[in-house]
Design a protein around this motif. Structure first.
Motif, short mmCIF file in Angstrom:
data_model
loop_
_atom_site.label_atom_id
_atom_site.label_comp_id
_atom_site.label_asym_id
_atom_site.label_seq_id
_atom_site.Cartn_x
_atom_site.Cartn_y
_atom_site.Cartn_z
N SER A 242 0.87 -1.18 0.00
CA SER A 242 0.00 0.00 0.00
C SER A 242 0.91 1.23 0.00
CB SER A 242 -0.90 0.02 1.24
OG SER A 242 -0.17 0.42 2.38
N PRO A 243 0.36 2.43 -0.21
CA PRO A 243 1.19 3.63 -0.12
C PRO A 243 1.76 3.85 1.28
CG PRO A 243 -0.83 4.10 -1.33
CD PRO A 243 -1.00 2.74 -0.73
N GLY A 244 1.18 3.20 2.29
CA GLY A 244 1.71 3.32 3.66
C GLY A 244 1.40 4.63 4.33
N GLU A 245 0.29 5.24 3.96
CA GLU A 245 -0.04 6.56 4.52
C GLU A 245 -0.73 6.48 5.87
OE1 GLU A 245 -2.43 8.03 1.37
OE2 GLU A 245 -0.73 8.59 0.09
N GLN A 246 -1.14 5.29 6.30
CA GLN A 246 -1.86 5.16 7.56
C GLN A 246 -0.97 5.57 8.73
OE1 GLN A 246 -1.28 2.84 5.19
NE2 GLN A 246 -2.86 1.25 5.18
N LEU A 247 -1.54 6.34 9.65
CA LEU A 247 -0.79 6.84 10.80
C LEU A 247 -0.91 5.84 11.94
CD1 LEU A 247 0.85 9.41 11.47
CD2 LEU A 247 -1.20 10.30 12.59
N ARG A 248 0.21 5.51 12.56
CA ARG A 248 0.23 4.48 13.60
C ARG A 248 1.03 4.95 14.83
NH1 ARG A 248 -3.56 2.69 11.01
NH2 ARG A 248 -3.50 0.86 9.67
N SER A 249 0.62 4.45 15.99
CA SER A 249 1.40 4.62 17.21
C SER A 249 2.35 3.43 17.33
CB SER A 249 0.49 4.68 18.44
OG SER A 249 -0.03 5.96 18.64
N TYR A 250 3.55 3.59 16.83
CA TYR A 250 4.54 2.52 16.99
C TYR A 250 5.20 2.65 18.36
CZ TYR A 250 3.90 1.33 12.13
OH TYR A 250 3.35 0.93 10.95
N CYS A 251 5.48 1.50 18.97
CA CYS A 251 6.04 1.52 20.31
C CYS A 251 6.97 0.33 20.47
CB CYS A 251 4.91 1.46 21.35
SG CYS A 251 5.45 1.66 23.06
N TYR A 252 8.18 0.60 20.90
CA TYR A 252 9.16 -0.47 21.13
C TYR A 252 8.68 -1.36 22.26
CZ TYR A 252 13.75 -2.65 21.86
OH TYR A 252 14.80 -3.55 21.97
N VAL A 253 8.89 -2.65 22.15
CA VAL A 253 8.24 -3.61 23.03
C VAL A 253 8.54 -3.38 24.51
CG1 VAL A 253 10.05 -5.39 22.86
CG2 VAL A 253 7.67 -6.05 23.30
N PHE A 254 9.75 -2.92 24.84
CA PHE A 254 10.05 -2.74 26.27
C PHE A 254 9.46 -1.45 26.82
CE2 PHE A 254 13.28 -5.98 25.29
CZ PHE A 254 12.82 -6.93 26.19
N ASP A 255 9.19 -0.47 25.96
CA ASP A 255 8.37 0.66 26.40
C ASP A 255 6.95 0.19 26.68
OD1 ASP A 255 10.09 2.83 26.55
OD2 ASP A 255 9.83 3.40 24.46
#
Length: 348
Positions: A242-255
Motif C-alpha cells: 500500500s502507499p503506507g499513509e496510515q498513521l500508527r502509534s509505533y512503540c518499542y516492546v520494552f516501552d
C-alpha cells in the motif's frame, strides 16, 4: 526472527524500567502471564526475570502458553529456576491450575496478527472472550488482587481525521466484516472486565497498545512491521502493499512492557490506558523508511492479493494519546530510531 539474549537485551529492560515508579511493589507477588511466548508476553516475562535476577525481587513467575515445549525453548536459560514455572494453557479451555493462587494476572494471550484474523476469525473471537472469561472466573474464586487485560488500539474503530485517540473515543466499526473479529471481541472483552468488576468486585485494568515491535517478534507474526524487519535482516528490502499513509502509534516492546507494569501497579481499577510513545507516531511508510535506512536496503511497491486485503487493519489512523498513561509517571524511553536500532541489533 530469533531473539538474542545478550547483555544489550537486558540493558534495554533496565532502561525501560526507569519509567515504572515503585517497581518494588511487585516484590512478594505471584504473577501469571498468559501468551508468554508472544511478542508482548515474552518481553513481560523477561522483564520479570530481570527483576528477580538483577534487582533481587521475590517474584514467582508463571509463564503460560499452549505448548510446554515452546516455553522451554523460549526460556531455556530460566525454565528450571526455583522462581520460574511453566504452564500449559489453552485460552478456550477451563483452567488446569486451580490449586495456585496468583496475586496478579497479565492476560496477553490472543491471536494478534493479520493472517490469524483472516484464517481463524471464529477462533480469534472465542479465544478473546472465552479465555478472558475463564481467567475472570478464576479471579473470583481465588481472590486475584488484579487482572491486567491487554486489549488493542483497534477497539476504537475508524475515523476520518488524524487526531489522536483518547480513551473515551469510540468510532465506527464494520461489525459485518469478518476482519472485525479482532476489534469486536476486544471491545466485548473490555466490557466483560467491567462487568466482573461491577458484579463480583474483581479489580481489573485495561491497556490498549498501539503497534508494538521489537526483538521478541515471532517467526509467524504477519504484521507489516514484523515483515519489514524480517525482509531487511535477510537483505531483501521491503515490499510495501500500500502507499503506507496510515498513521500508527509505533512503540518499542520494552516501552510497552514498562507501560503495562506501570498500569498494573498504579492504574485505577476499571480504567483503560493507551500505550503509545508520542515520539514514535508515524506513518507505515515512515517506519519502513527508517528500517530500510538503518539496513541499507530498498523499498519497493507491489499490489496486494485479495487474501492480503482481507486481513488489513481497517483504521487509516490508529495514533493514540498517551496523556492518561503519562500521568501515572510513565515515559517512553526509546525513540523510533532507537527502537528500530535495538530491534535490528538484537534479532538474528
Amino acid at each position: 526472527m530469533n531473539m538474542n539474549y545478550a547483555k544489550r537485551y537486558f540493558e534495554n529492560i533496565q532502561k525501560a524500567l526507569m519509567s515504572v515508579p515503585s517497581v518494588s511493589a511487585l516484590n512478594g507477588k505471584r504473577i501469571l502471564i498468559t501468551g508468554a511466548t508472544g511478542l508482548i508476553g515474552s518481553a513481560v516475562t523477561d522483564t520479570l526475570i530481570y527483576l528477580v535476577e538483577n534487582l533481587k525481587l521475590d517474584i514467582e513467575i508463571y509463564a503460560a502458553s499452549r505448548k510446554k515445549e515452546a516455553l522451554v525453548k523460549r526460556f531455556k536459560e530460566y525454565a528450571y529456576k526455583n522462581y520460574f514455572f511453566i504452564m500449559e494453557y489453552d485460552a478456550t479451555q477451563e483452567l488446569l491450575f486451580s490449586d495456585i493462587k496468583f496475586d496478579y494476572i497479565l492476560h496477553c494471550a490472543s491471536n494478534a496478527h493479520p493472517q490469524a484474523y483472516s484464517k481463524e476469525p471464529v477462533e480469534t473471537m472465542l479465544c478473546n472472550l472465552i479465555g478472558l472469561n475463564n481467567l475472570l472466573k478464576y479471579s473470583v474464586e481465588y481472590g486475584v488482587k488484579r487482572l491486567l487485560y491487554v486489549s488493542s488500539s483497534e477497539i476504537y474503530g475508524n475515523k476520518a481525521d488524524n487526531m489522536l485517540y483518547k480513551e473515551d473515543d469510540i468510532c465506527d466499526l464494520d461489525i459485518l466484516s469478518a476482519r472485525a473479529c479482532y476489534p469486536s471481541s476486544k471491545r466485548a472483552a473490555e466490557t466483560l472486565c467491567i462487568c466482573y468488576k461491577e458484579e463480583y468486585g474483581i479489580d481489573t485494568v485495561i491497556v490498549r497498545p498501539g503497534h508494538i515491535y521489537g526483538p521478541t517478534m515471532t517467526k509467524t507474526d504477519s504484521r507489516a512491521s514484523a515483515e519489514f524487519f524480517r525482509a531487511c535482516l535477510l537483505g531483501h528490502g521491503i515490499v510495501m502493499k500500500s502507499p503506507g499513509e496510515q498513521l500508527r502509534s509505533y512503540c518499542y516492546v520494552f516501552d510497552c512492557v514498562s507501560a503495562m507494569l506501570c498500569v498494573l501497579i498504579h492504574g485505577i481499577s476499571g480504567e483503560a490506558y493507551n500505550i503509545s510513545n508520542p515520539n514514535s507516531i508515524v506513518s507505515i511508510r515512515d517506519l519502513a523508511k527508517e528500517i530500510a535506512a538503518q539496513t541499507g536496503t530498498q523499498i519497493v511497491f507491489a499490489r496486494p492479493t485479495q487474501e492480503e486485503r482481507k486481513s488489513y487493519n481497517m483504521m487509516m489512523c490508529s495514533a493514540l494519546d498517551s496523556t492518561k498513561l503519562e500521568k501515572l509517571g510513565w515515559k517512553g524511553q526509546f525513540s523510533l530510531y532507537e527502537g528500530v536500532r535495538e530491534t535490528l541489533a538484537l534479532s538474528t
